[in-house]
Design a protein around this motif. Structure first.
Motif, PDB file in Angstrom:
ATOM      1  N   ARG A 126     -12.789  15.454  32.392  1.00  0.00           N
ATOM      2  CA  ARG A 126     -11.830  16.056  33.585  1.00  0.00           C
ATOM      3  C   ARG A 126     -11.476  17.424  33.574  1.00  0.00           C
ATOM      4  N   TYR A 130      -2.537  15.117  34.388  1.00  0.00           N
ATOM      5  CA  TYR A 130      -2.196  14.125  35.411  1.00  0.00           C
ATOM      6  C   TYR A 130      -0.837  13.814  34.632  1.00  0.00           C
ATOM      7  N   SER A 157      -1.837   5.979  38.553  1.00  0.00           N
ATOM      8  CA  SER A 157      -3.312   5.974  39.188  1.00  0.00           C
ATOM      9  C   SER A 157      -4.181   6.376  38.213  1.00  0.00           C
ATOM     10  N   LEU A 159      -7.426   5.123  37.028  1.00  0.00           N
ATOM     11  CA  LEU A 159      -8.477   5.138  37.252  1.00  0.00           C
ATOM     12  C   LEU A 159      -9.332   6.166  38.156  1.00  0.00           C
ATOM     13  N   SER A 160      -8.549   6.891  38.917  1.00  0.00           N
ATOM     14  CA  SER A 160      -9.253   7.997  39.545  1.00  0.00           C
ATOM     15  C   SER A 160      -8.596   9.272  39.168  1.00  0.00           C
ATOM     16  N   ASN A 161      -7.716   9.314  38.000  1.00  0.00           N
ATOM     17  CA  ASN A 161      -7.184  10.574  37.401  1.00  0.00           C
ATOM     18  C   ASN A 161      -7.359  10.703  35.929  1.00  0.00           C
ATOM     19  N   ASP A 163      -9.723   9.902  32.176  1.00  0.00           N
ATOM     20  CA  ASP A 163     -11.007   9.383  31.703  1.00  0.00           C
ATOM     21  C   ASP A 163     -10.725   9.272  30.085  1.00  0.00           C
ATOM     22  N   ASP A 183      -5.624   0.948  36.574  1.00  0.00           N
ATOM     23  CA  ASP A 183      -4.497   2.256  36.805  1.00  0.00           C
ATOM     24  C   ASP A 183      -3.572   2.266  36.259  1.00  0.00           C
TER      25      ASP A 183
END
Length: 588
Positions: A126, A130, A157, A159-161, A163, A183
């Motif tokens: 990334r 976050y 959230s 899954l999108s922010n 890793d 998430d």
């Protein structure tokens, strides 16, 4: 009448600039540049390098490869930022941080990489942090049950922010994330070791500073799953598998004798500590310093008083020992005792230290120790290569063979070996120190390799052989012919041969002059001995080893010195033997 030939059938001792040119032991050479050494004593050309990615234009200062919480990673740095190779290994992803001005040491503990200078990284790809929502984590139970590896999020959230490999900062400490489940759920790389948290604020970051998460400043080392911080004459250590937990009032060793700690490495469960006053060991570091009854469990002992480390970035593990660059030479330190590796290249090695050079990040790959040498400004000067598994006894003592590499593929500030799970063939990576800032895949060890380095420049093997005495007497003898057995393959490949009578200016120092600036070179192209080189027999100068290459020398001299170069086009070059045919003075 010709006497029997002089010369050599082996190059197994590598380069031996520590001996006078006419006293180099049989099997040695003065220079072996861009060569590796085979098991049968032959010298063969290294392959070219491949640029797999570039990262900025400041030059790269750092490389490390291994397994972290986020998976298999190759980490690099420039003076202003950190990056990691992507999954395809064809690009570098910037992950933040301030970078490294010079090569630095790094160690892994609990899935986190601790980099000298106070930097933490666990494998995230990334580019941003976050921190939305809160987290809850269950700590260890009252009866000693381990803490949970599950992190539960509220209002998150992930899954999108987030890793795998992000660092979870909560409660002033950092923990490595192994997997993003959903998430609202993360899996940690290790059981949560601290008190439970519920509804706490947090931060998920790709990279963190040690000072922000309770980690001591370093420089760092590791042994027995503990993180060590080397500060002054003290060696602090963290809790086992919890590098963010330190009992700084009790968990340290203070070395006596007015020394300062320069570096440390593990040997089993012992720490080998390098200081300005020699080498120490701290034993049994899997245990606490004292047991519940107050008995000492981590004894200290000084084992070598005179060995002083050059720089910790160039220490590398090999078999059961450590390859250690010291101020007087490169040593192998193992349970059987210390052994000098650099006896044959002492003037070259010590000369670099006296000139103010410093080492880059060294690595062992296929039983070869690769040591980059940088000048005071961080520019590459040399890449020294030692074959560790082929020592030989000589009149000089035990010699470990060395060669050196030059050219675009050798201008690196650091090296690291990468070994995968599916493709388990070890691969050596290097990072360029110039403004091209390439991550390089270094040559494989096969005889057949790329003729060119990644920038299109040829890999040029260059050997300078010992001064061969042309006879037992002091008189000059007639050198009739030179014969070289070799294999050289490639479009346009050719070999240049040079011969000298070893004459040089009275005030010249061996190793400090340049060929042609004080030596009497004679050379021959085809049958002309004035031009510097002659193409080898065969199509386009190629030679498949079926017959030797020959040159007429026709020179009267006491000693003869030979130099061979392969300037262009060779995908394969193996040097097997050199013979010189001499007519003794007074003979017909």
């Amino acid at each position: 009448m010709l006497s029997g030939p002089i010369g050599q059938d082996s190059f197994s001792l590598g380069m031996v600039p520590a001996a006078a040119p006419n006293l180099i032991p049989s099997g040695g050479a003065y220079r072996l540049r861009n060569y590796l050494l085979d098991n049968d004593g032959a010298a063969y050309k290294r392959g070219g390098t491949e640029a797999v990615a570039s990262f900025g234009d400041e030059g790269l200062t750092f490389v490390w490869s291994g397994w972290l919480a986020g998976g298999h990673r190759t980490v690099v740095a420039s003076p202003s930022k950190f990056g990691v190779l992507n999954e395809a290994e064809d690009d570098v992803i910037e992950v933040g941080g301030d970078g490294l001005a010079a090569p630095a040491n790094a160690v892994e503990v609990a899935g986190i990489l601790f980099i000298d200078g106070g930097v933490l990284y666990a494998g995230s790809r990334r580019t941003a942090s976050y921190s939305t929502g809160t987290v809850s984590i269950e700590g260890p139970g009252e009866n000693g049950e381990p803490g949970s590896t599950t992190v539960t999020g509220t209002g998150t959230s992930w899954l999108s922010n987030a890793d795998a490999g992000m660092l979870l900062k909560v409660g002033g400490r950092a923990y490595a994330v192994k997997r993003v489940v959903s998430d609202t759920e993360l899996e940690l790389a290790n059981p949560f070791p601290d008190e439970s948290v519920e509804g706490e604020s947090y931060e998920l970051a790709p990279i963190l500073k040690a000072a922000d998460v309770g980690v001591r400043p370093g420089p760092y080392a590791t042994v027995a799953s503990r993180l060590l911080s080397l500060e002054g004459n003290r060696v602090y250590h963290s809790a086992v598998l919890n590098p963010c937990r330190w009992n700084s009032d009790e968990d340290y060793h203070e070395l006596s004798g007015g020394v300062q700690v320069l570096g440390a490495e593990p040997l089993g469960n012992d720490a080998v500590v390098f200081t300005t006053g020699g080498v120490w060991t701290i034993g049994n570091m899997a245990y606490e310093i004292v047991d519940p009854y107050g008995n000492l469990q981590q004894p200290e002992a000084q084992i070598l008083r005179e060995l002083v480390l050059w720089d910790r970035v160039a220490i590398a593990a090999w078999q059961e020992g450590l390859v250690v660059p010291a101020l007087d030479g490169v040593w192998l330190i193992s349970p059987s005792g210390p052994q000098m590796l650099s006896r044959s290249i002492t003037p070259t090695y010590v000369g670099y230290i006296n000139a103010g050079c410093r080492p880059g990040i060294a690595a062992v790959h296929k039983s070869h120790y690769f040591l980059p040498v940088l000048d005071g400004a961080g520019e590459p000067v040399d890449l020294l290569v030692c074959r560790l598994d082929a020592p030989a006894r000589t009149g000089m003592g035990v010699i470990f063979p060395w060669t050196n590499w030059r050219g675009a593929g050798a201008r690196v500030s650091g090296l690291a070996q990468r070994v995968g799970i599916e493709a388990r063939e070890p691969v050596l990576f290097g990072v360029e120190a110039d403004d091209e800032s390439n991550v390089l895949r270094m040559p494989r060890f096969e005889h057949d390799g790329e003729a060119l380095d990644h920038d299109g420049s040829p890999v040029v093997p260059d050997v300078v052989l010992p001064d061969y005495a042309t006879g037992p007497r002091e008189s000059e003898n007639f050198v009739k012919a030179l014969m070289v057995r070799h294999e050289t393959v490639g479009e346009g490949a050719e070999v240049e041969a040079f011969v000298s009578d070893a004459a040089r200016p009275p005030d010249a120092v061996w190793g400090e002059f340049r060929w042609g600036d004080g030596t009497k070179w004679t050379d021959r192209e085809e049958d002309e001995f004035d031009r510097g080189y002659r193409k080898l027999p065969g199509d386009e100068g190629q030679n498949f080893g079926a017959r030797p290459a020959q040159w007429r020398v026709n020179r009267q001299t006491r000693f003869v010195r030979l130099r061979l170069r392969v300037p262009t086009g060779a995908t394969r070059h193996v040097l097997r033997s050199v013979k010189v045919y001499v007519r003794q003075s007074g003979r017909l």
